[in-house]
Scaffold this motif. Sequence first.
Motif, PDB file in Angstrom:
ATOM      1  N   TYR A 252      -8.520   5.481   1.937  1.00 43.76           N
ATOM      2  CA  TYR A 252      -8.876   3.903   1.831  1.00 43.76           C
ATOM      3  C   TYR A 252      -7.887   2.908   2.433  1.00 43.76           C
ATOM      4  O   TYR A 252      -7.926   1.921   3.057  1.00 43.76           O
ATOM      5  CB  TYR A 252      -9.979   3.921   0.691  1.00 43.76           C
ATOM      6  N   LEU A 253      -6.838   3.354   1.294  1.00 43.76           N
ATOM      7  CA  LEU A 253      -5.489   2.529   1.192  1.00 43.76           C
ATOM      8  C   LEU A 253      -4.910   2.267   3.009  1.00 43.76           C
ATOM      9  O   LEU A 253      -4.695   1.199   3.415  1.00 43.76           O
ATOM     10  CB  LEU A 253      -4.370   2.242   0.700  1.00 43.76           C
ATOM     11  N   ILE A 254      -4.701   2.965   2.902  1.00 41.99           N
ATOM     12  CA  ILE A 254      -4.317   2.686   5.041  1.00 41.99           C
ATOM     13  C   ILE A 254      -5.390   2.278   5.514  1.00 41.99           C
ATOM     14  O   ILE A 254      -4.563   1.300   6.150  1.00 41.99           O
ATOM     15  CB  ILE A 254      -4.150   4.448   5.367  1.00 41.99           C
TER      16      ILE A 254
ATOM     17  N   LEU B 298       0.319   7.236  -6.705  1.00 37.94           N
ATOM     18  CA  LEU B 298      -0.673   7.932  -7.307  1.00 37.94           C
ATOM     19  C   LEU B 298       0.078   9.410  -7.010  1.00 37.94           C
ATOM     20  O   LEU B 298      -0.985  10.339  -7.416  1.00 37.94           O
ATOM     21  CB  LEU B 298      -2.185   7.971  -5.537  1.00 37.94           C
ATOM     22  N   TRP B 299       0.458  10.031  -5.754  1.00 37.86           N
ATOM     23  CA  TRP B 299       0.865  11.148  -5.915  1.00 37.86           C
ATOM     24  C   TRP B 299       2.061  11.696  -6.963  1.00 37.86           C
ATOM     25  O   TRP B 299       1.453  12.680  -7.031  1.00 37.86           O
ATOM     26  CB  TRP B 299       1.309  11.731  -4.324  1.00 37.86           C
ATOM     27  N   TRP B 300       2.029  10.603  -6.635  1.00 36.02           N
ATOM     28  CA  TRP B 300       3.296  11.358  -8.187  1.00 36.02           C
ATOM     29  C   TRP B 300       2.736  10.844  -9.319  1.00 36.02           C
ATOM     30  O   TRP B 300       3.477  11.324 -10.624  1.00 36.02           O
ATOM     31  CB  TRP B 300       4.787  10.228  -8.095  1.00 36.02           C
TER      32      TRP B 300
ATOM     33  N   THR C 289       0.704  -1.493   0.455  1.00 34.18           N
ATOM     34  CA  THR C 289      -0.111  -0.044  -0.001  1.00 34.18           C
ATOM     35  C   THR C 289       0.798   1.209   0.314  1.00 34.18           C
ATOM     36  O   THR C 289       0.411   1.484  -0.813  1.00 34.18           O
ATOM     37  CB  THR C 289      -0.964  -0.174   1.473  1.00 34.18           C
ATOM     38  N   LEU C 290       2.190   0.977   0.734  1.00 38.21           N
ATOM     39  CA  LEU C 290       2.271   2.473   0.492  1.00 38.21           C
ATOM     40  C   LEU C 290       2.533   2.856  -0.221  1.00 38.21           C
ATOM     41  O   LEU C 290       3.611   4.228  -1.034  1.00 38.21           O
ATOM     42  CB  LEU C 290       3.820   2.798   1.298  1.00 38.21           C
TER      43      LEU C 290
END
Length: 378
Positions: free
Chosen positions: A294-296, A278-280, A271-272
């Motif tokens: 959600y993923l966390i 996603l942020w990049w 997930t990390l």
Amino acid sequence: MPIQIDKALVRETLSSDLTDVFIRIGLIAFLVVMSLKIFSPFMGLILWALILAVTLYPLHQRIAKKLGDKQGRAATLMVLCGILFIGIPTAILAGSLADFVHEKHTAFENNTISIKQPPASVAEWPIVGTKVHEFWNLAANDLPALLKKLQPQLGDFSKAVLGFVASTASGIFQFLFSLIISGIMMAFGQSGSAAMLRIVRRLAGQEKGEQLFKLSTATIRSVSMGVIGVAFIQALLLGVGFMLADVPAAALLAIVVLALGIAQLPATLITLPVIAYLWWSGDSTLVNVFFTVYLIIAGLADNVLKPLFLGRGVEAPMPIILLGALGGMVTGGLIGLFVGAVLLALAYVIFMDWVDDSETGDSNKVSEDTGDIVPASE
């Protein structure tokens, strides 16, 4: 008069009896070895079917009651539903994985793969920042040269990936076939359970045998729900999130999460990096925040679900069940997950019963004055 003992007759009788005993032991050993040799090709399949039957039997009984105690009809319905609910998602995941591999292969053949330039901040990462920036920059500017440079490693990696995919597909087909066999076991579950209980009672005694039989059954169900069930739920939640977030190879990542969950490794290993991607990738901040949360939460769901299911209804503590499952998986693969948990739980209960029996024996002392047995507390 002293009794005269005919030593020759005694020697002949003992020799004859020992010969009979050795012949019987040899025949029994021969039958056991040959039976195991004949049964060994089907051992994994039957063990999986037995595990599924034990796990699903309570649900099977509820369905059978609603169907007028039709054991065979209830088992058939469960098998069909299992194939439907497992086969369709599996086909979807396999199709998604095949599309991803075909798309990347076509892009590679046409030399249309594009990689964004690395941000300048990557070079400032501690320890590995410079190397990561150089590697990323080379991939963005001259991908064919990088692939040629990494060709030996990529060959080994591709073989490992193909082996993993092949073993996963084989495991899924084996699971589906085991589900069919488990349906037959559940249809005759009452007589089968009674026969197993008689065997365990014969080995361990009437009271202790029933206790160990119930412990084995509860441990199998606990591991099924607490390890595999939780891993499947977590992989499903994260797989849905990956697909909605349009993460590449979402199906493959979901399978990796499932494998990590069964191996009792944290899903945050997947997930990390996905959150970082996603942020990049440059999407809107609001969407990134939503999928990050959600993923966390989905990645940490096992910390909440596992204590609820693992060790539930079992006399052995949860750490014992978990250690047995992990040790069994390391030594015997996925099937060892259950065998190790059951064996360690049985060993723990037998050992603690022995400890309790010794304490009970020491708790009563004999009075030196009267000879009466008095409790130690007095």
